[in-house]
Design an enzyme around this catalytic site. Structure first.
Site, PDB file in Angstrom:
ATOM      1  N   LYS A 232       0.899  -1.263  -0.147  1.00  0.00           N
ATOM      2  CA  LYS A 232      -0.162   0.158   0.001  1.00  0.00           C
ATOM      3  C   LYS A 232       0.879   1.165  -0.072  1.00  0.00           C
ATOM      4  CE  LYS A 232      -4.510  -1.916   1.017  1.00  0.00           C
ATOM      5  NZ  LYS A 232      -5.326  -2.467   1.923  1.00  0.00           N
ATOM      6  N   ARG A 266      -3.597 -10.061   5.123  1.00  0.00           N
ATOM      7  CA  ARG A 266      -4.177 -10.269   3.844  1.00  0.00           C
ATOM      8  C   ARG A 266      -2.759  -9.668   3.080  1.00  0.00           C
ATOM      9  NH1 ARG A 266      -5.974  -6.952  -0.088  1.00  0.00           N
ATOM     10  NH2 ARG A 266      -7.855  -7.729  -1.454  1.00  0.00           N
TER      11      ARG A 266
HETATM   12  N1  HH2 Z   1      -7.310  -4.194   0.596  1.00  0.00           N
HETATM   13  C1  HH2 Z   1      -7.568  -3.924  -0.729  1.00  0.00           C
HETATM   14  C2  HH2 Z   1      -8.783  -4.651  -1.171  1.00  0.00           C
HETATM   15  N2  HH2 Z   1      -9.499  -5.304  -0.321  1.00  0.00           N
HETATM   16  N3  HH2 Z   1     -10.140  -6.002   2.006  1.00  0.00           N
HETATM   17  C3  HH2 Z   1      -9.691  -5.973   3.123  1.00  0.00           C
HETATM   18  N4  HH2 Z   1     -10.531  -6.629   4.161  1.00  0.00           N
HETATM   19  N5  HH2 Z   1      -8.697  -5.074   3.633  1.00  0.00           N
HETATM   20  C4  HH2 Z   1      -8.013  -4.557   2.995  1.00  0.00           C
HETATM   21  O1  HH2 Z   1      -7.010  -3.973   3.373  1.00  0.00           O
HETATM   22  C5  HH2 Z   1      -8.268  -4.536   1.486  1.00  0.00           C
HETATM   23  C6  HH2 Z   1      -9.323  -5.357   0.888  1.00  0.00           C
HETATM   24  C7  HH2 Z   1      -6.825  -3.518  -1.650  1.00  0.00           C
HETATM   25  O2  HH2 Z   1      -5.779  -4.227  -2.332  1.00  0.00           O
HETATM   26  P1  HH2 Z   1      -6.004  -4.929  -3.581  1.00  0.00           P
HETATM   27  O3  HH2 Z   1      -7.082  -5.946  -3.593  1.00  0.00           O
HETATM   28  O4  HH2 Z   1      -4.703  -5.652  -4.249  1.00  0.00           O
HETATM   29  O5  HH2 Z   1      -6.413  -3.843  -4.733  1.00  0.00           O
HETATM   30  P2  HH2 Z   1      -7.546  -3.630  -5.504  1.00  0.00           P
HETATM   31  O6  HH2 Z   1      -8.640  -3.214  -4.484  1.00  0.00           O
HETATM   32  O7  HH2 Z   1      -7.239  -2.230  -6.267  1.00  0.00           O
HETATM   33  O8  HH2 Z   1      -7.800  -4.621  -6.469  1.00  0.00           O
END
Ligand code: HH2
Length: 287
Positions: A232, A266
Site C-alpha cells: 500500500k 491479507r
Molecule cells: N485492501 C484491498 C482490497 N480489499 N479488503 C480488506 N478486508 N482489507 C484490505 O486492506 C483490502 C481489502 C486493496 O488491495 P488490492 O485488492 O490488491 O487492490 P484493488 O482493490 O485495487 O484490487
C-alpha cells in the site's frame, strides 16, 4: 474460537467445510490470506490475473506457498481516486470461470465484494466468507445475505475521503459500532465477524501508520482482527518505492500488526509473508 456456525441440514454448507476457518483461527498462529485480483486495474497487479488460466495458476501457487484463505475480488477497490465502478454482470463474468475452480482446489475462498448479489452468487458457488470493504454499510442487502448463509464476514473500515484532522482510531471504532449494529439487526452471529481497520482506505498515509500502531485498541471489540497493508501507498511515503517494490515495508507492517493483535494477514506475497510470520513466531517462542 468458532468463526462459523454450520447451517443444520444444509448440504451446501457442509460442502464448504465451514468449520475450517474456525479451526484455522484456533491454530494459534496468524492466518495468511492471499489476494487474487481478477481485475484489469487493481493498484498493484491489475491485469495480471484477468485471464482465468493465469488466475487459477496464481491460486495454486499461493496455496503451495502456504495461503490459508484466498480472497478473490473482481472489482478494484483502490482508494486512489480512479478505480472504475464495475457493473454486477461484469463482476460475475470475471469471477465465473475462476471462483468455482479455486473452490475446487480445496482452499477456503473469501469473496471480496461490496455487492449483495455478487456475494450471494459466490457463496452459492462455494465461497466460505465475505469481505466487504464498506463494512456492511454500502449495500443494505449484504448483511442479510451473510446472515442467511451463516458465513464469516470481514467488516472493513472505510471513508469516502480522508480527513487529516480526525482521530482515525476513534473514527474506526465508531464505524465498527455502526457495522456491528447492522450485523446484529440482520442476525449475523458475532462469532462470524472479523474486523479490519482498512489500511489505505479513507486515510492519510500517516493515519494508516497510526491505525497499525494503535491496533491493540481495536482488540476491545473482542473480535478477530485482519490487517491488509500489502504494497500500500503509505509504505511509499515512508520509503519511496512503486507498488511492486514494497515487499519489505509490507512485511514490516504485517509483523507489527500481528504483534499488535492481528489474527489474519491479507497479502499479495504469500511465500515471503508466511516465512516472515514463521520466523517472528519462532523468535517469540525462543524467548
Ligand atoms: N485492501 C484491498 C482490497 N480489499 N479488503 C480488506 N478486508 N482489507 C484490505 O486492506 C483490502 C481489502 C486493496 O488491495 P488490492 O485488492 O490488491 O487492490 P484493488 O482493490 O485495487 O484490487
Amino acid at each position: 474460537m468458532t468463526l462459523v456456525r454450520p447451517v443444520a441440514g444444509s448440504a451446501r454448507s457442509e460442502k464448504k467445510s465451514p468449520d475450517r476457518l474456525a479451526r484455522l483461527l484456533a491454530l494459534g498462529r496468524p492466518i495468511v490470506m492471499g489476494v487474487l485480483n481478477v481485475t484489469p486495474d487493481s493498484f498493484s497487479d491489475g491485469g495480471r490475473f484477468l485471464d482465468p488460466v493465469d488466475a487459477i495458476e496464481q491460486a495454486r501457487r499461493m496455496i503451495a506457498e502456504g495461503a490459508d484463505v484466498l480472497d478473490i475480488g473482481a472489482e478494484s477497490t483502490r482508494p486512489y481516486g480512479d478505480a472504475v465502478a464495475v457493473p454486477i454482470a461484469e463482476e460475475m463474468r470475471r469471477l465465473g470461470p475462476v471462483l468455482p475452480a479455486v473452490v475446487g482446489l480445496g482452499v477456503a475462498v473469501s469473496i471480496d465484494t461490496m455487492k449483495a448479489e455478487v456475494a450471494a452468487w459466490a457463496l452459492a458457488a462455494g465461497a466460505a466468507m465475505v469481505n466487504d470493504v464498506w463494512g456492511l454499510q454500502r449495500d443494505g442487502e449484504l448483511a442479510r445475505v451473510v446472515s442467511q448463509h451463516a458465513v464469516p464476514v470481514i467488516i472493513m473500515h472505510n471513508r469516502e475521503a480522508a480527513d487529516p484532522a480526525i482521530d482515525i482510531v476513534a473514527d474506526i471504532c465508531a464505524f465498527f459500532s455502526r457495522s456491528l449494529d447492522i450485523a446484529a439487526r440482520a442476525g449475523i452471529a458475532r462469532q462470524n465477524i472479523v474486523l479490519d481497520p482498512g489500511i489505505g482506505f479513507g486515510k492519510t498515509p500517516e493515519q494508516s501508520l497510526t491505525a497499525i500502531a494503535r491496533l491493540p485498541e481495536l482488540k476491545s471489540f473482542g473480535l478477530p482482527l485482519l490487517v491488509g497493508a500489502s504494497r500500500k501507498r503509505f509504505i511509499d511515503t515512508v520509503s519511496l518505492a512503486p507498488p511492486d517494490q514494497r515487499l519489505g515495508g509490507s512485511i514490516a507492517a504485517h509483523l507489527l500488526a500481528v504483534a499488535g493483535g492481528a489474527a489474519i494477514i491479507r497479502t499479495h506475497d504469500v511465500a515471503e509473508t508466511a516465512q516472515a510470520l514463521r520466523v517472528a513466531a519462532a523468535i517469540g517462542s525462543a524467548r
